[in-house]
Design a protein around this motif. Structure first.
Motif, PDB file in Angstrom:
ATOM      1  N   UNK A  85       0.830  -1.207   0.000  1.00 56.46           N
ATOM      2  CA  UNK A  85       0.000   0.000   0.000  1.00 56.46           C
ATOM      3  C   UNK A  85       0.865   1.257   0.000  1.00 56.46           C
ATOM      4  N   UNK A  86       1.902   1.263   0.808  1.00 58.74           N
ATOM      5  CA  UNK A  86       2.780   2.434   0.900  1.00 58.74           C
ATOM      6  C   UNK A  86       3.630   2.580  -0.359  1.00 58.74           C
ATOM      7  N   UNK A  87       4.171   1.488  -0.876  1.00 62.24           N
ATOM      8  CA  UNK A  87       4.990   1.576  -2.087  1.00 62.24           C
ATOM      9  C   UNK A  87       4.162   2.093  -3.267  1.00 62.24           C
ATOM     10  N   UNK A  88       2.932   1.582  -3.417  1.00 59.45           N
ATOM     11  CA  UNK A  88       2.097   2.052  -4.522  1.00 59.45           C
ATOM     12  C   UNK A  88       1.778   3.535  -4.384  1.00 59.45           C
ATOM     13  N   UNK A  89       1.375   3.947  -3.205  1.00 59.20           N
ATOM     14  CA  UNK A  89       0.972   5.330  -2.997  1.00 59.20           C
ATOM     15  C   UNK A  89       2.161   6.293  -3.024  1.00 59.20           C
ATOM     16  N   UNK A  90       3.177   6.012  -2.251  1.00 53.63           N
ATOM     17  CA  UNK A  90       4.304   6.936  -2.110  1.00 53.63           C
ATOM     18  C   UNK A  90       5.289   6.877  -3.269  1.00 53.63           C
ATOM     19  N   UNK A  93       2.897   6.729  -6.983  1.00 50.96           N
ATOM     20  CA  UNK A  93       1.914   7.793  -7.130  1.00 50.96           C
ATOM     21  C   UNK A  93       0.507   7.317  -7.407  1.00 50.96           C
ATOM     22  N   UNK A  94       0.203   6.060  -7.082  1.00 49.63           N
ATOM     23  CA  UNK A  94      -1.121   5.488  -7.339  1.00 49.63           C
ATOM     24  C   UNK A  94      -1.619   4.774  -6.095  1.00 49.63           C
ATOM     25  N   UNK A  95      -2.716   5.243  -5.542  1.00 46.68           N
ATOM     26  CA  UNK A  95      -3.270   4.553  -4.377  1.00 46.68           C
ATOM     27  C   UNK A  95      -4.197   3.432  -4.832  1.00 46.68           C
ATOM     28  N   UNK A  96      -4.321   2.438  -3.961  1.00 49.32           N
ATOM     29  CA  UNK A  96      -5.205   1.313  -4.242  1.00 49.32           C
ATOM     30  C   UNK A  96      -6.654   1.775  -4.091  1.00 49.32           C
ATOM     31  N   UNK A 100      -8.458   3.380   2.480  1.00 50.60           N
ATOM     32  CA  UNK A 100      -8.791   4.596   3.215  1.00 50.60           C
ATOM     33  C   UNK A 100      -7.594   5.225   3.921  1.00 50.60           C
ATOM     34  N   UNK A 101      -6.521   4.497   4.103  1.00 49.24           N
ATOM     35  CA  UNK A 101      -5.364   5.024   4.822  1.00 49.24           C
ATOM     36  C   UNK A 101      -4.384   5.767   3.910  1.00 49.24           C
ATOM     37  N   UNK A 109     -11.417   9.011  -4.469  1.00 51.83           N
ATOM     38  CA  UNK A 109     -10.863   7.995  -3.563  1.00 51.83           C
ATOM     39  C   UNK A 109     -11.799   7.763  -2.374  1.00 51.83           C
ATOM     40  N   UNK A 110     -12.322   8.835  -1.814  1.00 48.75           N
ATOM     41  CA  UNK A 110     -13.232   8.700  -0.666  1.00 48.75           C
ATOM     42  C   UNK A 110     -14.506   7.958  -1.053  1.00 48.75           C
ATOM     43  N   UNK A 111     -15.014   8.218  -2.253  1.00 46.91           N
ATOM     44  CA  UNK A 111     -16.250   7.549  -2.673  1.00 46.91           C
ATOM     45  C   UNK A 111     -16.033   6.066  -2.963  1.00 46.91           C
TER      46      UNK A 111
END
Length: 167
Positions: A85-90, A93-96, A100-101, A109-111
């Motif tokens: 999760x952290x590698x993808x996001x940080x 540049x793509x969050x799963x 929610x974290x 993303x929230x929806x």
């Protein structure tokens, strides 16, 4: 076996956007051949410890509801807390979708949070040392239908190829 890194784990995730390589963060040019495919390497520490994830974009689609989505195949080589999760996001540049974290808190993303996280282990492989040191035990886990649905596929169609370790 997990602590000694003798278990091969394979995951798939649906992420917002198209994963991109930041040269200062990961070694995008470090490619590893595995099962006939080539994977890029994320080599970025988490909480001061080495953390390595192999990754490959499998497919990218544009959804009228969700925008650009990518299906990513991942193989963590270390097991840090929330590593994928952290590698993808940080790093990419793509969050799963549904995370929610680490989703950045944007409206889209929230929806998506109510749909659950689009991260799934799809294969685990290890050699059972008590049974036979030369025989691998492989568990292949079906990818949830919601992955195919959000990517615009029917069910398990060939429009999106999902990988396991032995394919």
């Amino acid at each position: 076996m997990f602590a000694s890194r003798k278990v091969l784990k394979s995951y798939v995730a649906v992420v917002f956007g198209i994963p991109r390589v930041y040269d200062s963060v990961i070694n995008g040019n470090d490619e590893v051949g595995f099962g006939g495919d080539t994977f890029a390497t994320i080599n970025y520490p988490i909480d001061g410890k080495d953390a390595v994830t192999l990754w490959k974009t499998v497919s990218t689609v544009t959804s009228p509801e969700w925008g650009t989505l990518s299906l990513v195949h991942l193989m963590p080589k270390t097991g840090r807390t929330h590593q994928i999760r952290r590698h993808l996001s940080y790093c990419l540049g793509c969050s799963i979708v549904g995370d929610s974290k680490y989703d950045g808190g944007g409206e889209r993303a929230r929806s998506a949070r109510d749909m659950g996280m689009f991260l799934c282990a799809n294969s685990v492989e290890f050699t059972h040392e008590l049974i036979d040191k030369h025989t691998s035990i492989v568990a292949k886990i079906p990818v949830p239908q919601k992955f195919y649905t959000i990517m615009g596929c029917k069910n398990n169609s060939k429009d999106v190829t999902l990988y396991s370790l032995n394919e």
